[in-house]
Design an enzyme around this catalytic site. Structure first.
Site, PDB file in Angstrom:
ATOM      1  N   GLY A 118       0.700  -1.175  -0.079  1.00  0.00           N
ATOM      2  CA  GLY A 118       0.034   0.000  -0.039  1.00  0.00           C
ATOM      3  C   GLY A 118       0.806   1.186  -0.057  1.00  0.00           C
ATOM      4  O   GLY A 118       0.490   2.080  -0.810  1.00  0.00           O
TER       5      GLY A 118
ATOM      6  N   CYS B 110      -5.668  -7.697  -5.307  1.00  0.00           N
ATOM      7  CA  CYS B 110      -5.025  -6.704  -4.627  1.00  0.00           C
ATOM      8  C   CYS B 110      -5.433  -5.436  -5.161  1.00  0.00           C
ATOM      9  O   CYS B 110      -4.930  -5.149  -6.375  1.00  0.00           O
ATOM     10  CB  CYS B 110      -3.582  -7.061  -4.404  1.00  0.00           C
ATOM     11  SG  CYS B 110      -2.651  -5.703  -3.905  1.00  0.00           S
TER      12      CYS B 110
ATOM     13  N   THR C  32      -3.909  -2.133  -4.656  1.00  0.00           N
ATOM     14  CA  THR C  32      -2.715  -1.385  -4.916  1.00  0.00           C
ATOM     15  C   THR C  32      -2.103  -2.134  -6.157  1.00  0.00           C
ATOM     16  O   THR C  32      -1.818  -1.401  -6.951  1.00  0.00           O
ATOM     17  CB  THR C  32      -1.713  -1.896  -3.780  1.00  0.00           C
ATOM     18  OG1 THR C  32      -2.570  -1.359  -2.566  1.00  0.00           O
ATOM     19  CG2 THR C  32      -0.739  -0.853  -4.136  1.00  0.00           C
TER      20      THR C  32
ATOM     21  N   GLU D 172      -4.670  -7.446  10.361  1.00  0.00           N
ATOM     22  CA  GLU D 172      -3.483  -8.266  10.253  1.00  0.00           C
ATOM     23  C   GLU D 172      -3.084  -8.794  11.755  1.00  0.00           C
ATOM     24  O   GLU D 172      -2.591  -9.736  11.988  1.00  0.00           O
ATOM     25  CB  GLU D 172      -2.382  -8.134   9.183  1.00  0.00           C
ATOM     26  CG  GLU D 172      -2.788  -8.140   7.995  1.00  0.00           C
ATOM     27  CD  GLU D 172      -1.718  -8.385   6.823  1.00  0.00           C
ATOM     28  OE1 GLU D 172      -0.568  -8.343   7.375  1.00  0.00           O
ATOM     29  OE2 GLU D 172      -2.228  -8.485   5.821  1.00  0.00           O
TER      30      GLU D 172
ATOM     31  N   THR E 246      -8.917  -5.230  -0.067  1.00  0.00           N
ATOM     32  CA  THR E 246      -9.503  -6.576   0.130  1.00  0.00           C
ATOM     33  C   THR E 246      -9.421  -6.916   1.506  1.00  0.00           C
ATOM     34  O   THR E 246     -10.146  -8.072   2.002  1.00  0.00           O
ATOM     35  CB  THR E 246      -8.681  -7.545  -0.672  1.00  0.00           C
ATOM     36  OG1 THR E 246      -7.192  -7.333  -0.629  1.00  0.00           O
ATOM     37  CG2 THR E 246      -9.252  -7.417  -2.126  1.00  0.00           C
ATOM     38  N   HIS E 247      -8.635  -6.294   2.422  1.00  0.00           N
ATOM     39  CA  HIS E 247      -8.758  -6.571   3.973  1.00  0.00           C
ATOM     40  C   HIS E 247     -10.028  -6.265   4.596  1.00  0.00           C
ATOM     41  O   HIS E 247     -10.338  -6.538   5.462  1.00  0.00           O
ATOM     42  CB  HIS E 247      -7.563  -5.835   4.650  1.00  0.00           C
ATOM     43  CG  HIS E 247      -5.974  -6.692   4.569  1.00  0.00           C
ATOM     44  ND1 HIS E 247      -5.526  -6.749   3.289  1.00  0.00           N
ATOM     45  CD2 HIS E 247      -5.361  -7.237   5.517  1.00  0.00           C
ATOM     46  CE1 HIS E 247      -4.342  -7.249   3.565  1.00  0.00           C
ATOM     47  NE2 HIS E 247      -4.373  -7.603   4.803  1.00  0.00           N
TER      48      HIS E 247
END
Length: 280
Positions: free
Chosen positions: A49, A79, A81, A164, A199-200
């Site tokens: 990112g 992703c 990014t 995370e 996507t997180h």
């Protein structure tokens, strides 16, 4: 990387800099369970990112080539990014030299395609990493398709580490989620549709829903990317024939396999066998 590519049918590759692409893979497998998949996370070099365009492009190209060498004819950049900073260059400059028949698709275009149909106020908000916001990829894709739509982006630099580190349900998450949503909606109070442009972020959905006023639609990418891929494969039978269909999934990471497995549980509640590989 010098390699001879197989022309046989193979699995669909899904790439992400880390774990977030697992939410894309999950969405795709729900709609297309019959296909074979390889998931590759470049976790050793994540997050992407905050990295420069050149580096994201270089890392993404390495991953795409690796997936091609593992038999994939079609690769999804799961992703934002990588989709923002590398997809177009890979499609235009690299694919023609590597293999013009292979395909690399991203997650931004499918999201942009749907969003114009969902907004009534024609004001859309994007919550994403600093890299995705800075690239203005969403703004460009949405403007291209929906010229009359206003797009406002909000960078959320701490959301990925919160997810995370398994803090998505903790009180610390409340502060940072509320702060970014409030700021975005103060910037443009007419927003009626919010794109989770990383996507997180679906992992933070319970918190996001808590702080987004009623009447604002929240878009998670997984189902829209999956619908778009399903449509793509139904229109491109030649590519569909190059995708094997045994319902299998294999997972690879550039990090320690056990560490990947542990964090991946936040995103996918299933037992997985994970292998480590090198990209450089």
């Amino acid at each position: 990387m010098d390699f001879t590519l197989s022309q046989s049918a193979g699995p669909i590759g899904v790439f992400d800099s880390g774990y977030g692409g697992l939410t894309i893979l999950k969405g795709i497998r729900e709609q297309l369970p019959q296909y074979d998949y390889i998931y590759l996370g470049d976790n050793a070099r994540a997050p992407y990112g905050s990295r420069s365009f050149d580096i994201v492009y270089q890392f993404t190209l390495q991953a795409v080539k690796k997936l091609f060498s593992m038999g994939c004819q079609l690769v999804i950049l799961g992703c934002n990014t990588a989709s923002a900073k590398a997809l177009r260059t890979i499609q235009k400059n690299d694919l023609p030299n590597i293999d013009p028949r292979r395909r690399v698709l991203g997650v931004i275009r499918p999201t942009a395609e749907i969003v114009g149909k969902l907004t009534e106020s024609k004001h859309i908000g994007i919550l994403a990493t600093p890299g995705t916001i800075k690239s203005e990829s969403y703004n460009m894709e949405i403007k291209k398709l929906w010229g009359n739509v206003e797009v406002t982006g909000e960078a959320c630099p701490l959301w990925v580490p919160i997810v995370e580190n398994n803090e998505a349900e903790g009180e610390g998450a409340d502060y940072f989620v509320k702060k970014r949503i409030d700021h975005l909606l103060q910037t443009d109070p007419k927003i009626d549709t919010l794109i989770l442009g990383c996507t997180h972020y679906p992992i933070l959905l319970p918190k996001i829903k808590q702080y987004v006023p009623e009447g604002i639609r929240i878009i998670s990418q997984g189902e829209y990317v999956a619908s778009s891929l399903k449509d793509y494969l139904s229109r491109h039978k030649d590519m569909d024939n190059l995708c094997t269909k045994q319902g299998s999934v294999r997972y690879f990471t550039t990090e320690n396999a056990d560490k990947f497995k542990e964090t991946a549980r936040i995103f996918l509640q299933e037992n997985m066998e994970v292998h480590r590989l090198k990209l450089e």
